[in-house]
Scaffold this motif. Structure first.
Motif, PDB file in Angstrom:
ATOM      1  N   UNK A   1       9.934  -8.999  -5.848  1.00  0.00           N
ATOM      2  CA  UNK A   1      11.849  -8.995  -5.724  1.00  0.00           C
ATOM      3  C   UNK A   1      12.584  -9.674  -4.652  1.00  0.00           C
ATOM      4  N   UNK A   2      11.176 -10.289  -3.368  1.00  0.00           N
ATOM      5  CA  UNK A   2      11.676 -11.261  -3.185  1.00  0.00           C
ATOM      6  C   UNK A   2      12.308 -12.099  -3.662  1.00  0.00           C
ATOM      7  N   UNK A   3      11.656 -12.952  -4.717  1.00  0.00           N
ATOM      8  CA  UNK A   3      12.112 -14.565  -5.133  1.00  0.00           C
ATOM      9  C   UNK A   3      13.671 -13.630  -6.576  1.00  0.00           C
ATOM     10  N   UNK A   4      13.169 -12.304  -7.131  1.00  0.00           N
ATOM     11  CA  UNK A   4      14.274 -12.058  -7.712  1.00  0.00           C
ATOM     12  C   UNK A   4      16.456 -11.490  -6.748  1.00  0.00           C
ATOM     13  N   UNK A  35      14.099   0.835   5.098  1.00  0.00           N
ATOM     14  CA  UNK A  35      14.776   0.277   4.237  1.00  0.00           C
ATOM     15  C   UNK A  35      14.791  -0.443   2.916  1.00  0.00           C
ATOM     16  N   UNK A  36      14.130  -1.882   3.138  1.00  0.00           N
ATOM     17  CA  UNK A  36      13.870  -2.634   2.608  1.00  0.00           C
ATOM     18  C   UNK A  36      12.626  -1.989   1.539  1.00  0.00           C
ATOM     19  N   UNK A  37      11.892  -0.818   1.762  1.00  0.00           N
ATOM     20  CA  UNK A  37      11.300  -0.134   1.674  1.00  0.00           C
ATOM     21  C   UNK A  37      11.226   0.147   0.496  1.00  0.00           C
ATOM     22  N   UNK A  38      12.608   1.246   0.492  1.00  0.00           N
ATOM     23  CA  UNK A  38      13.418   2.192   0.219  1.00  0.00           C
ATOM     24  C   UNK A  38      13.679   1.933  -1.351  1.00  0.00           C
ATOM     25  N   UNK A  39      14.273   0.711  -0.760  1.00  0.00           N
ATOM     26  CA  UNK A  39      15.271  -0.328  -2.375  1.00  0.00           C
ATOM     27  C   UNK A  39      13.808  -0.718  -3.204  1.00  0.00           C
ATOM     28  N   UNK A  40      12.378  -1.175  -2.353  1.00  0.00           N
ATOM     29  CA  UNK A  40      11.859  -1.864  -3.757  1.00  0.00           C
ATOM     30  C   UNK A  40      10.970  -0.381  -4.326  1.00  0.00           C
ATOM     31  N   UNK A  67       1.217  -1.228   0.315  1.00  0.00           N
ATOM     32  CA  UNK A  67      -0.090   0.389  -0.089  1.00  0.00           C
ATOM     33  C   UNK A  67       0.669   1.326  -0.028  1.00  0.00           C
ATOM     34  N   UNK A  68       1.685   0.898   1.109  1.00  0.00           N
ATOM     35  CA  UNK A  68       2.694   2.375   0.949  1.00  0.00           C
ATOM     36  C   UNK A  68       3.787   2.851  -0.542  1.00  0.00           C
ATOM     37  N   UNK A  69       4.177   2.023  -1.594  1.00  0.00           N
ATOM     38  CA  UNK A  69       4.532   1.705  -2.378  1.00  0.00           C
ATOM     39  C   UNK A  69       3.931   1.701  -3.493  1.00  0.00           C
ATOM     40  N   UNK A  70       1.995   1.798  -3.415  1.00  0.00           N
ATOM     41  CA  UNK A  70       1.458   2.053  -4.609  1.00  0.00           C
ATOM     42  C   UNK A  70       1.411   0.440  -5.256  1.00  0.00           C
ATOM     43  N   UNK A  71       1.454  -0.672  -5.024  1.00  0.00           N
ATOM     44  CA  UNK A  71       2.251  -1.796  -6.075  1.00  0.00           C
ATOM     45  C   UNK A  71       1.577  -3.344  -5.335  1.00  0.00           C
ATOM     46  N   UNK A  72       1.273  -4.198  -5.329  1.00  0.00           N
ATOM     47  CA  UNK A  72       0.751  -5.918  -4.777  1.00  0.00           C
ATOM     48  C   UNK A  72       1.622  -5.859  -4.388  1.00  0.00           C
ATOM     49  N   UNK A  73       1.623  -6.988  -4.140  1.00  0.00           N
ATOM     50  CA  UNK A  73       1.767  -7.852  -2.950  1.00  0.00           C
ATOM     51  C   UNK A  73       2.796  -8.904  -3.476  1.00  0.00           C
ATOM     52  N   UNK A  74       2.613  -8.901  -4.782  1.00  0.00           N
ATOM     53  CA  UNK A  74       2.914 -10.013  -5.935  1.00  0.00           C
ATOM     54  C   UNK A  74       4.164  -8.961  -6.051  1.00  0.00           C
ATOM     55  N   UNK A 122      10.280  -0.703 -12.931  1.00  0.00           N
ATOM     56  CA  UNK A 122      10.109  -0.718 -13.700  1.00  0.00           C
ATOM     57  C   UNK A 122       8.967  -0.694 -14.601  1.00  0.00           C
ATOM     58  N   UNK A 123       9.241   0.820 -13.411  1.00  0.00           N
ATOM     59  CA  UNK A 123       7.418   1.214 -14.393  1.00  0.00           C
ATOM     60  C   UNK A 123       7.738   2.404 -15.792  1.00  0.00           C
ATOM     61  N   UNK A 124       9.350   2.141 -16.150  1.00  0.00           N
ATOM     62  CA  UNK A 124       9.680   3.207 -17.366  1.00  0.00           C
ATOM     63  C   UNK A 124       9.502   1.790 -17.449  1.00  0.00           C
ATOM     64  N   UNK A 125       9.503   0.621 -17.654  1.00  0.00           N
ATOM     65  CA  UNK A 125       9.678  -0.633 -18.751  1.00  0.00           C
ATOM     66  C   UNK A 125      10.579  -1.388 -18.726  1.00  0.00           C
ATOM     67  N   UNK A 126      11.453  -1.101 -17.195  1.00  0.00           N
ATOM     68  CA  UNK A 126      12.810  -1.830 -17.606  1.00  0.00           C
ATOM     69  C   UNK A 126      11.954  -3.169 -16.679  1.00  0.00           C
ATOM     70  N   UNK A 127      12.611  -4.734 -17.246  1.00  0.00           N
ATOM     71  CA  UNK A 127      12.112  -5.943 -16.872  1.00  0.00           C
ATOM     72  C   UNK A 127      12.502  -5.909 -15.378  1.00  0.00           C
ATOM     73  N   UNK A 128      12.052  -6.924 -14.786  1.00  0.00           N
ATOM     74  CA  UNK A 128      12.260  -6.480 -13.238  1.00  0.00           C
ATOM     75  C   UNK A 128      13.321  -7.481 -12.852  1.00  0.00           C
ATOM     76  N   UNK A 129      13.781  -8.348 -13.432  1.00  0.00           N
ATOM     77  CA  UNK A 129      14.727  -8.419 -13.230  1.00  0.00           C
ATOM     78  C   UNK A 129      16.080  -8.004 -13.173  1.00  0.00           C
ATOM     79  N   UNK A 130      16.182  -7.166 -14.486  1.00  0.00           N
ATOM     80  CA  UNK A 130      17.122  -5.648 -14.667  1.00  0.00           C
ATOM     81  C   UNK A 130      17.166  -5.182 -13.457  1.00  0.00           C
ATOM     82  N   UNK A 131      15.423  -4.301 -13.333  1.00  0.00           N
ATOM     83  CA  UNK A 131      15.855  -3.379 -12.697  1.00  0.00           C
ATOM     84  C   UNK A 131      16.140  -4.219 -10.714  1.00  0.00           C
ATOM     85  N   UNK A 132      16.506  -5.032 -10.736  1.00  0.00           N
ATOM     86  CA  UNK A 132      16.560  -5.255  -9.720  1.00  0.00           C
ATOM     87  C   UNK A 132      17.997  -5.737  -9.276  1.00  0.00           C
ATOM     88  N   UNK A 133      18.967  -5.861 -11.018  1.00  0.00           N
ATOM     89  CA  UNK A 133      20.432  -6.056 -10.889  1.00  0.00           C
ATOM     90  C   UNK A 133      20.546  -4.791 -10.856  1.00  0.00           C
TER      91      UNK A 133
END
Length: 121
Positions: A45-48, A66-71, A33-40, A78-89
């Motif tokens: 990003x946990x799986x990555x 700290x984790x919320x800032x990273x997320x 909710x704080x990030x405006x995203x979904x639990x999925x 991701x919102x700019x179109x970067x694939x999630x794995x690449x965004x995490x890296x």
């Protein structure tokens, strides 16, 4: 309780946890909710392995500030179109760079301090 500090605010261990960026204070639902995203998204990003939430006694995921800032940074990419794995890296590399720069600055301060001390040269 004392009369000058009736709530013993400075002695309250809860205050230390609330000020701790690494304290896992947020549930998955609240974090999403704080990030405006979904639990999925948080699970993805946990799986990555971008963040590893701690678990409550009941096994529920808990996130720190700290984790919320990273997320939030990952979500921005991701919102700019970067694939999630690449965004995490990217976020991991940004975090590593920031830490390396902090360490280098400490070394520079230490070197500058020792170069100016008597008997150093």
């Amino acid at each position: 309780m004392t009369s000058d500090n009736p709530l013993n605010v400075s002695d309250n261990p809860l205050n230390d946890r609330l000020d701790d960026d690494d304290y896992p204070a947020y549930t998955m639902g609240r974090a999403a909710e704080m990030l405006g995203t979904t639990p999925a998204f948080l699970r993805a990003i946990g799986e990555a392995r971008l963040i590893t939430p701690l678990r409550s006694g009941g096994g529920h995921r808990r996130y720190s500030r700290y984790q919320l800032r990273i997320a939030a940074r990952a979500r921005e990419l991701v919102d700019k179109g970067t694939p999630i794995d690449a965004a995490c890296r990217i976020v991991i590399l940004e975090d590593q760079l920031e830490e390396a720069q902090r360490i280098n600055a400490e070394y520079r301060r230490a070197a500058t301090g020792s170069a100016g001390s008597p008997g150093s040269g």
